[in-house]
Design a protein around this motif. Structure first.
Motif, short mmCIF file in Angstrom:
data_model
loop_
_atom_site.label_atom_id
_atom_site.label_comp_id
_atom_site.label_asym_id
_atom_site.label_seq_id
_atom_site.Cartn_x
_atom_site.Cartn_y
_atom_site.Cartn_z
N ARG A 24 3.44 21.18 -1.98
CA ARG A 24 2.47 20.84 -3.02
C ARG A 24 3.13 20.12 -4.19
O ARG A 24 2.61 19.13 -4.71
N LYS A 25 4.29 20.62 -4.61
CA LYS A 25 5.01 19.98 -5.71
C LYS A 25 5.43 18.56 -5.35
O LYS A 25 5.36 17.65 -6.17
N ARG A 26 5.87 18.37 -4.11
CA ARG A 26 6.30 17.05 -3.66
C ARG A 26 5.11 16.07 -3.68
O ARG A 26 5.23 14.94 -4.15
N LYS A 27 3.96 16.52 -3.19
CA LYS A 27 2.77 15.66 -3.16
C LYS A 27 2.32 15.32 -4.58
O LYS A 27 1.93 14.19 -4.87
N LYS A 28 2.37 16.31 -5.47
CA LYS A 28 1.97 16.07 -6.85
C LYS A 28 2.91 15.04 -7.50
O LYS A 28 2.46 14.15 -8.21
N GLN A 29 4.20 15.16 -7.23
CA GLN A 29 5.18 14.21 -7.77
C GLN A 29 4.92 12.81 -7.23
O GLN A 29 5.01 11.83 -7.98
N GLU A 30 4.58 12.69 -5.95
CA GLU A 30 4.26 11.38 -5.37
C GLU A 30 3.03 10.77 -6.03
O GLU A 30 3.01 9.57 -6.30
N GLU A 31 2.01 11.59 -6.30
CA GLU A 31 0.81 11.08 -6.96
C GLU A 31 1.13 10.58 -8.37
O GLU A 31 0.63 9.53 -8.79
N ILE A 32 1.97 11.31 -9.08
CA ILE A 32 2.36 10.89 -10.43
C ILE A 32 3.11 9.57 -10.37
O ILE A 32 2.89 8.67 -11.18
N GLU A 33 4.00 9.43 -9.39
CA GLU A 33 4.75 8.18 -9.24
C GLU A 33 3.82 7.01 -8.90
O GLU A 33 3.99 5.91 -9.42
N LYS A 34 2.81 7.26 -8.06
CA LYS A 34 1.85 6.20 -7.71
C LYS A 34 1.07 5.76 -8.95
O LYS A 34 0.87 4.56 -9.16
N GLN A 35 0.64 6.73 -9.76
CA GLN A 35 -0.09 6.40 -10.97
C GLN A 35 0.78 5.60 -11.93
O GLN A 35 0.33 4.64 -12.55
N MET A 60 3.32 3.69 -11.13
CA MET A 60 3.53 2.35 -10.56
C MET A 60 2.28 1.49 -10.74
O MET A 60 2.38 0.31 -11.05
N SER A 61 1.11 2.06 -10.55
CA SER A 61 -0.12 1.27 -10.66
C SER A 61 -0.37 0.86 -12.11
O SER A 61 -0.83 -0.25 -12.37
N SER A 95 -0.37 -3.12 -13.42
CA SER A 95 -1.57 -3.68 -14.06
C SER A 95 -1.30 -4.17 -15.47
O SER A 95 -1.99 -5.03 -15.98
N SER A 96 -0.27 -3.63 -16.12
CA SER A 96 0.03 -4.07 -17.48
C SER A 96 1.00 -5.24 -17.50
O SER A 96 1.53 -5.60 -18.54
N GLY A 97 1.25 -5.85 -16.38
CA GLY A 97 2.11 -7.03 -16.31
C GLY A 97 3.53 -6.70 -15.92
O GLY A 97 4.38 -7.58 -15.93
N GLY A 98 3.82 -5.47 -15.64
CA GLY A 98 5.15 -5.10 -15.18
C GLY A 98 6.15 -4.94 -16.31
O GLY A 98 7.31 -4.65 -16.08
N GLY A 99 5.74 -5.16 -17.57
CA GLY A 99 6.65 -4.95 -18.69
C GLY A 99 7.51 -6.16 -19.02
O GLY A 99 8.27 -6.12 -19.97
N LEU A 100 7.42 -7.22 -18.27
CA LEU A 100 8.21 -8.43 -18.54
C LEU A 100 7.29 -9.54 -19.05
O LEU A 100 6.21 -9.75 -18.53
#
Length: 80
Positions: free
Chosen positions: A52-63, A65-66, A70-75
């Protein structure tokens, strides 16, 4: 020279039948999957909580990254 050997006619009955290749492949895949699960959870008291912790961490990483994409990647390009 006085040694007697049994007739070889019964040797066919003693042969070990091997399963067909598809059955053998399935059995090997199941065994490999079981070994991977045992290895992954070695020393872990509650593997479900870890999963469960691993899946939650993956969801946070996906959010993360998305939102960064969407904000231009910071560059930003500067011309001047």
């Amino acid at each position: 020279m006085g040694m007697c050997l049994p007739c070889f006619g019964g040797a066919v009955d003693d042969a070990v039948d091997t399963p067909d290749p598809e059955t053998r492949r399935r059995q090997l895949a199941e065994a490999a999957e079981k070994r991977q699960k045992e290895t992954a959870h070695r020393g872990v008291k509650n593997p479900e909580a870890v999963e469960r912790k691993r899946k939650k961490q993956e969801e946070i990483e996906k959010q993360t990254m998305s939102t960064s994409v969407s904000s231009g990647g910071g560059l930003r390009w500067q011309v001047g």
